[in-house]
Design a protein around this motif. Structure first.
Motif, PDB file in Angstrom:
ATOM      1  N   UNK A 178       0.822  -1.193   0.000  1.00  0.00           N
ATOM      2  CA  UNK A 178       0.000   0.000   0.000  1.00  0.00           C
ATOM      3  C   UNK A 178       0.856   1.242   0.000  1.00  0.00           C
ATOM      4  N   UNK A 179       0.245   2.351  -0.363  1.00  0.00           N
ATOM      5  CA  UNK A 179       0.977   3.612  -0.445  1.00  0.00           C
ATOM      6  C   UNK A 179       0.003   4.765  -0.276  1.00  0.00           C
ATOM      7  N   UNK A 180       0.457   5.809   0.404  1.00  0.00           N
ATOM      8  CA  UNK A 180      -0.378   7.001   0.548  1.00  0.00           C
ATOM      9  C   UNK A 180      -0.609   7.671  -0.796  1.00  0.00           C
ATOM     10  N   UNK A 181       0.223   7.363  -1.784  1.00  0.00           N
ATOM     11  CA  UNK A 181       0.071   7.954  -3.103  1.00  0.00           C
ATOM     12  C   UNK A 181      -0.554   6.985  -4.103  1.00  0.00           C
ATOM     13  N   UNK A 182      -1.093   5.892  -3.604  1.00  0.00           N
ATOM     14  CA  UNK A 182      -1.772   4.964  -4.498  1.00  0.00           C
ATOM     15  C   UNK A 182      -3.018   5.616  -5.072  1.00  0.00           C
ATOM     16  N   UNK A 183      -3.322   5.277  -6.301  1.00  0.00           N
ATOM     17  CA  UNK A 183      -4.527   5.801  -6.943  1.00  0.00           C
ATOM     18  C   UNK A 183      -5.644   4.800  -6.711  1.00  0.00           C
ATOM     19  N   UNK A 184      -6.689   5.233  -6.026  1.00  0.00           N
ATOM     20  CA  UNK A 184      -7.793   4.329  -5.756  1.00  0.00           C
ATOM     21  C   UNK A 184      -8.953   4.648  -6.682  1.00  0.00           C
ATOM     22  N   UNK A 185      -9.824   3.684  -6.843  1.00  0.00           N
ATOM     23  CA  UNK A 185     -10.947   3.865  -7.736  1.00  0.00           C
ATOM     24  C   UNK A 185     -12.122   4.438  -6.978  1.00  0.00           C
ATOM     25  N   UNK A 186     -12.656   5.542  -7.469  1.00  0.00           N
ATOM     26  CA  UNK A 186     -13.832   6.124  -6.842  1.00  0.00           C
ATOM     27  C   UNK A 186     -15.019   5.194  -6.975  1.00  0.00           C
ATOM     28  N   UNK A 187     -15.862   5.160  -5.971  1.00  0.00           N
ATOM     29  CA  UNK A 187     -16.962   4.196  -5.966  1.00  0.00           C
ATOM     30  C   UNK A 187     -18.249   4.716  -6.535  1.00  0.00           C
ATOM     31  N   UNK A 188     -18.249   5.932  -7.042  1.00  0.00           N
ATOM     32  CA  UNK A 188     -19.518   6.496  -7.473  1.00  0.00           C
ATOM     33  C   UNK A 188     -19.697   6.526  -8.982  1.00  0.00           C
ATOM     34  N   UNK A 189     -18.694   6.119  -9.727  1.00  0.00           N
ATOM     35  CA  UNK A 189     -18.895   5.965 -11.153  1.00  0.00           C
ATOM     36  C   UNK A 189     -18.807   4.476 -11.477  1.00  0.00           C
ATOM     37  N   UNK A 190     -19.453   4.074 -12.536  1.00  0.00           N
ATOM     38  CA  UNK A 190     -19.663   2.653 -12.828  1.00  0.00           C
ATOM     39  C   UNK A 190     -20.312   1.994 -11.625  1.00  0.00           C
ATOM     40  N   UNK A 191     -20.258   0.710 -11.535  1.00  0.00           N
ATOM     41  CA  UNK A 191     -20.880   0.024 -10.406  1.00  0.00           C
ATOM     42  C   UNK A 191     -19.940   0.018  -9.225  1.00  0.00           C
ATOM     43  N   UNK A 192     -20.504  -0.033  -8.010  1.00  0.00           N
ATOM     44  CA  UNK A 192     -19.677  -0.250  -6.843  1.00  0.00           C
ATOM     45  C   UNK A 192     -18.974  -1.582  -7.002  1.00  0.00           C
ATOM     46  N   UNK A 193     -17.759  -1.669  -6.526  1.00  0.00           N
ATOM     47  CA  UNK A 193     -16.967  -2.882  -6.735  1.00  0.00           C
ATOM     48  C   UNK A 193     -17.727  -4.118  -6.233  1.00  0.00           C
ATOM     49  N   UNK A 194     -18.003  -5.070  -7.128  1.00  0.00           N
ATOM     50  CA  UNK A 194     -18.768  -6.248  -6.714  1.00  0.00           C
ATOM     51  C   UNK A 194     -18.000  -7.106  -5.709  1.00  0.00           C
ATOM     52  N   UNK A 195     -18.748  -7.990  -5.070  1.00  0.00           N
ATOM     53  CA  UNK A 195     -18.181  -8.862  -4.045  1.00  0.00           C
ATOM     54  C   UNK A 195     -17.046  -9.723  -4.604  1.00  0.00           C
ATOM     55  N   UNK A 196     -15.961  -9.814  -3.847  1.00  0.00           N
ATOM     56  CA  UNK A 196     -14.831 -10.686  -4.181  1.00  0.00           C
ATOM     57  C   UNK A 196     -14.247 -10.414  -5.572  1.00  0.00           C
ATOM     58  N   UNK A 197     -14.122  -9.155  -5.911  1.00  0.00           N
ATOM     59  CA  UNK A 197     -13.482  -8.783  -7.171  1.00  0.00           C
ATOM     60  C   UNK A 197     -12.422  -7.718  -6.894  1.00  0.00           C
ATOM     61  N   UNK A 198     -11.590  -7.489  -7.875  1.00  0.00           N
ATOM     62  CA  UNK A 198     -10.573  -6.445  -7.775  1.00  0.00           C
ATOM     63  C   UNK A 198     -10.490  -5.716  -9.098  1.00  0.00           C
ATOM     64  N   UNK A 199      -9.973  -4.499  -9.065  1.00  0.00           N
ATOM     65  CA  UNK A 199      -9.783  -3.741 -10.284  1.00  0.00           C
ATOM     66  C   UNK A 199      -8.622  -4.328 -11.083  1.00  0.00           C
ATOM     67  N   UNK A 200      -8.777  -4.277 -12.405  1.00  0.00           N
ATOM     68  CA  UNK A 200      -7.765  -4.860 -13.287  1.00  0.00           C
ATOM     69  C   UNK A 200      -7.598  -3.934 -14.487  1.00  0.00           C
ATOM     70  N   UNK A 201      -6.362  -3.623 -14.821  1.00  0.00           N
ATOM     71  CA  UNK A 201      -6.064  -2.734 -15.945  1.00  0.00           C
ATOM     72  C   UNK A 201      -5.160  -3.458 -16.929  1.00  0.00           C
ATOM     73  N   UNK A 202      -5.489  -3.327 -18.204  1.00  0.00           N
ATOM     74  CA  UNK A 202      -4.584  -3.796 -19.259  1.00  0.00           C
ATOM     75  C   UNK A 202      -4.339  -2.628 -20.215  1.00  0.00           C
ATOM     76  N   UNK A 203      -3.208  -2.651 -20.868  1.00  0.00           N
ATOM     77  CA  UNK A 203      -2.902  -1.593 -21.820  1.00  0.00           C
ATOM     78  C   UNK A 203      -1.975  -2.138 -22.890  1.00  0.00           C
ATOM     79  N   UNK A 204      -1.910  -1.431 -24.005  1.00  0.00           N
ATOM     80  CA  UNK A 204      -1.042  -1.912 -25.072  1.00  0.00           C
ATOM     81  C   UNK A 204      -0.912  -0.923 -26.202  1.00  0.00           C
ATOM     82  N   UNK A 205      -0.028  -1.272 -27.125  1.00  0.00           N
ATOM     83  CA  UNK A 205       0.203  -0.487 -28.338  1.00  0.00           C
ATOM     84  C   UNK A 205       0.103  -1.450 -29.502  1.00  0.00           C
ATOM     85  N   UNK A 206      -0.720  -1.129 -30.461  1.00  0.00           N
ATOM     86  CA  UNK A 206      -0.952  -2.007 -31.602  1.00  0.00           C
ATOM     87  C   UNK A 206      -0.687  -1.234 -32.897  1.00  0.00           C
ATOM     88  N   UNK A 207      -0.136  -1.922 -33.872  1.00  0.00           N
ATOM     89  CA  UNK A 207       0.030  -1.273 -35.145  1.00  0.00           C
ATOM     90  C   UNK A 207       1.422  -1.462 -35.744  1.00  0.00           C
TER      91      UNK A 207
END
Lengths: 204, 209
Positions: free
Chosen positions: B101-130
């Motif tokens: 954990x970190x005081x500078x960690x970016x957390x996900x606000x709970x008021x946009x999209x759905x509230x985080x469902x039970x027993x799930x975690x946020x997941x990010x993927x990214x890439x460059x194509x072409x």
């Protein structure tokens, strides 16, 4: 860390023990208790603490469960509530709520490059269907929360091709997207995917 | 009453023993009871850490606390809060530390999209194509790890494959997304000098914990 070893014996005094041997035995019991508890609690005398701090937790006086993530279970809600589990294989820290397991920490966290003062960095996101009638068109979108100040960034992505767009106004509570249809084809309403990031004081 | 370790002595009167034992038992109860169930609990739960409400708290847990440079091997499962970098670490006996954990960690606000469902975690993927041909071709991008039932939010940005051309406006639109991937198209406004472009993308959604 105390290693009591043979100093802690539960077979004495026996029924055949001599009363006169008990004073030194009792003193050794007190010492063993102080040494043992003094590892994680402040304890007077052999525990190294003071009478005033008796029973207070020492730094590091907590230890999470430690095992592979598949062994994590909060099924026993009475005894597991608020306990912590550190997964040795995924390096994730879980805490147990009464009805769920929460992810409390992970090495994969994203850390912002600057401090958030007394607050926290928060990212909000959403998808908003907006009317697209003119050129240009304007859409006002709320973040769903209010940042302490104007957020540091907003990203937008459109669901239809051939729209030029930019953020024309930004406040702590939302933003205005200005966009123009460049064709070809017919102009129609469009979904804007957006993400914002900023700071909020206290817990969210 | 105080905790004593020099009593009883060999010549102490026997009648003092009972009082001494009561006093020492009381000290143990007071000390241990600050953070662990003891006398008021059943035998089955005596010794278990208290919750915040009943502890000499808050909470019957205390991490190590010191400068990050002091991180070291400890019994596995111990926690460490750094006083200088405001981070939380998990410690192991092998000196491998885990940033948690970190005081500078970016957390996900709970008021946009759905509230985080039970027993799930946020997941990010990214890439460059072409580089990909600009036009009406519908491109598909699969995620490495499928998201939970809900489609993630996808951002995409076009990148030039011909930096010397500065007169074109390159655009990418995400036409649809589901839990396993998304579809997108590239478009251009300009003098037709660019016929291909890169796509930079990022998806954010939830997966099973």
């Amino acid at each position: 860390m105390a290693n009591l070893g043979s100093a802690w014996t539960e077979t004495i005094p026996s029924d055949a023990s001599i009363v006169g041997h008990e004073p030194p035995h009792l003193r050794s019991v007190w010492t063993s208790i102080a040494l043992g508890l003094g590892t994680n609690l402040f304890w007077p005398e052999s525990g190294g603490g003071s009478q005033a701090s008796l029973g207070d937790l020492r730094l590091g006086g907590s230890r999470a469960f430690y095992d592979v993530a598949s062994q994590s279970s909060s099924a026993d809600t009475t005894r597991q509530l608020a306990r912590a589990f550190l997964a040795s294989d995924t390096s994730r820290l879980f805490v147990y709520e009464s009805d769920r397991t929460l992810l409390a920490g992970t090495p994969y966290l994203i850390e912002h490059g600057t401090a958030a003062g007394r607050g926290v960095w928060v990212e909000t996101r959403g998808q908003t269907l907006v009317s697209s009638a003119g050129t240009p068109s304007l859409a006002t979108i709320s973040f769903g929360l209010v940042y302490d100040a104007t957020p540091t960034t907003v990203f937008t992505t459109f669901s239809q091709r051939s729209f030029t767009h930019f953020v024309s106004a930004l406040t702590a509570g939302g933003f205005v997207s200005e966009f123009s249809f460049t064709g070809p084809g017919a102009q129609s309403d469009v979904t804007i995917a957006w993400t914002s990031a900023g700071t909020i004081a206290g817990a969210v | 009453m105080t905790w004593v370790e020099n009593k009883p002595q060999a010549n102490d009167p026997l009648r003092e023993i009972a009082d001494l034992l009561r006093s020492q038992k009381s000290e143990i109860s007071v000390g241990v009871g600050k953070h662990f169930f003891w006398t008021e609990s059943s035998g089955a739960s005596a010794g278990e850490p208290r919750l915040s409400l009943g502890s000499n708290g808050p909470g019957s847990a205390r991490a190590f606390y010191g400068a990050q440079s002091a991180l070291s091997a400890q019994p596995s499962g111990k926690l460490f809060v750094t006083s200088d970098t405001s981070r939380l670490y998990g410690l192991t006996s092998s000196a491998t530390t885990m940033l948690l954990g970190s005081a500078q960690a970016i957390i996900s606000g709970g008021t946009s999209e759905a509230t985080l469902p039970n027993n799930t975690r946020w997941h990010v993927e990214s890439g460059r194509t072409g580089p990909l041909t600009i036009g009406t071709t519908l491109y598909n991008q699969n995620f490495t790890t499928p998201y939970a039932a809900a489609a993630p939010l996808v951002h995409a940005q076009a990148g030039s494959n011909n930096p010397s051309v500065t007169t074109d406006v390159l655009m990418v639109s995400v036409l649809s997304a589901n839990s396993s991937g998304f579809s997108y198209q590239l478009a251009r406004i300009g003098v037709n000098a660019n016929n291909s472009a890169f796509v930079y993308w990022r998806s954010t959604g939830t997966v099973a914990l």
